[in-house]
Motif scaffolding. Structure first.
Motif, PDB file in Angstrom:
ATOM      1  N   THR A 130      64.446  65.914 -39.643  1.00  0.00           N
ATOM      2  CA  THR A 130      64.612  64.872 -40.647  1.00  0.00           C
ATOM      3  C   THR A 130      66.004  64.261 -40.543  1.00  0.00           C
ATOM      4  N   LEU A 131      66.110  62.982 -40.860  1.00  0.00           N
ATOM      5  CA  LEU A 131      67.394  62.295 -40.758  1.00  0.00           C
ATOM      6  C   LEU A 131      68.258  62.488 -41.991  1.00  0.00           C
ATOM      7  N   CYS A 185      65.359  60.173 -47.109  1.00  0.00           N
ATOM      8  CA  CYS A 185      65.746  58.968 -46.386  1.00  0.00           C
ATOM      9  C   CYS A 185      64.488  58.151 -46.082  1.00  0.00           C
ATOM     10  N   ASP A 217      62.755  58.544 -42.657  1.00  0.00           N
ATOM     11  CA  ASP A 217      61.902  59.722 -42.469  1.00  0.00           C
ATOM     12  C   ASP A 217      60.476  59.455 -42.921  1.00  0.00           C
ATOM     13  N   ARG A 218      60.338  58.691 -43.974  1.00  0.00           N
ATOM     14  CA  ARG A 218      58.981  58.394 -44.458  1.00  0.00           C
ATOM     15  C   ARG A 218      58.222  57.522 -43.455  1.00  0.00           C
ATOM     16  N   GLN A 278      57.345  59.628 -40.467  1.00  0.00           N
ATOM     17  CA  GLN A 278      56.485  60.760 -40.828  1.00  0.00           C
ATOM     18  C   GLN A 278      57.155  62.109 -40.531  1.00  0.00           C
ATOM     19  N   GLY A 279      58.345  62.287 -41.065  1.00  0.00           N
ATOM     20  CA  GLY A 279      58.986  63.586 -40.951  1.00  0.00           C
ATOM     21  C   GLY A 279      60.207  63.631 -40.074  1.00  0.00           C
ATOM     22  N   GLY A 280      60.648  62.526 -39.521  1.00  0.00           N
ATOM     23  CA  GLY A 280      61.869  62.521 -38.734  1.00  0.00           C
ATOM     24  C   GLY A 280      61.592  62.312 -37.255  1.00  0.00           C
ATOM     25  N   ARG A 289      73.359  64.600 -35.918  1.00  0.00           N
ATOM     26  CA  ARG A 289      72.288  65.135 -36.771  1.00  0.00           C
ATOM     27  C   ARG A 289      71.491  66.209 -36.024  1.00  0.00           C
ATOM     28  N   CYS A 296      74.203  63.741 -42.282  1.00  0.00           N
ATOM     29  CA  CYS A 296      72.860  63.255 -42.593  1.00  0.00           C
ATOM     30  C   CYS A 296      72.920  61.764 -42.912  1.00  0.00           C
TER      31      CYS A 296
END
Length: 291
Positions: free
Chosen positions: A36-37, A41, A44-45, A48-50, A80, A260
């Protein structure tokens, strides 16, 4: 065109099948969870999870003046990834083509430290041309590093489907993420095997007073936290992830203290109630007069 993109994305990511050596489709092993970023955030959406570690990701500048911003975004992605592995694998390998280095400058140690990257954990490699950069990146992806960045000037000379596929296979084999950074604009319409492609547009840095809800940010010099407008041009995120708006820019900033990304809001956020005085300014003024 959108229908064909959805069908291709479904075949590549949704059905779990991939071509074998004999030409038949075989069931592919499930991909590991992405990195995930940031916390809640928006990127990420959409993704779909980064971002998947065992993949190749591309970063292209939106214009000639956005090359430095794209470089900062690539370094933030690498930081990251490095924050999510143990200390023995936290080395970041940065491959710089000489032409790209002349165009965009060389890394500056104190600046890297303020960006959240330990210069001692950065391995810098110079290459004379694009082909040498691609070969070096392919070999570097075989190492257990936090991330491998390749900054190239003109990708149309040697970077194509075959070359990018070799990089993807190297990333999948070692689990090391590859970040292909284009130093020149106008390199967003080519075909490659990369999993995602980001277009970066520079934006003003976020000030300390705009981040009151995040708490104090010590030692933050001007111009503030690094911020970008990010557009996702390509994302093989699965059947339900291909419907994102490719024309939308996401305003994000880089929190170098927490390593992040966060959403950059256009207006300052209100501080939490626990940081406020128990009385308003007018009430305090009235009490001061009556005292």
């Amino acid at each position: 065109m959108d229908f064909l993109r959805q069908k291709i994305a479904w075949i590549e990511a949704g059905c779990g099948l991939s071509p074998s050596r004999n030409g038949f489709l075989q069931r592919r092993a499930p991909e590991p969870a992405g990195v995930t970023l940031g916390e809640n955030c928006s990127l990420d959406r959409v993704l779909q999870g980064g971002l998947c570690r065992s993949a190749l990701h591309e970063i292209v500048p939106a214009g000639a003046n956005d090359a430095a911003a794209a470089c900062g975004f690539a370094l933030a992605l690498a930081a990251r990834f490095a924050a999510k592995v143990d200390q023995t694998q936290s080395t970041i390998i940065w491959i710089v083509e000489d032409y790209a280095g002349l165009e965009n400058g060389r890394p500056y140690g104190p600046g890297l430290a303020l960006h959240g990257i330990d210069p001692a954990r950065l391995l810098l490699i110079h290459t004379p041309h694009v082909k040498e950069s691609l070969w070096t990146m392919e070999e570097a992806l075989k190492c257990r590093a936090a991330a491998v960045i390749a900054e190239i000037g003109n990708p149309q000379k040697a970077y194509d489907l075959v070359a990018s596929r070799r990089l993807v296979l190297g990333a999948q084999k070692s689990g090391t993420p590859g970040l292909m950074l284009m130093a020149a604009p106008g390199a967003r319409g080519f075909s490659s095997s990369a999993k995602t492609r980001f277009e970066i547009l520079s934006r003003p840095g976020s000030r300390k007073e705009d981040l009151a809800s995040l708490g104090p940010v010590p030692g933050l010099p001007p111009p503030g936290l690094a911020s970008w407008s990010v557009r996702i041009l390509k994302a093989r995120a699965g059947p339900s992830g291909v419907g994102f708006d490719r024309d939308r820019f996401f305003a994000v900033l880089w929190d170098h203290e927490e390593a992040c990304f966060r959403d950059a809001f256009p207006l300052p956020l209100a501080a939490f109630s626990r940081h406020r005085p128990d009385q308003s300014a007018e009430a305090r003024a009235r009490l001061a007069k009556t005292a």
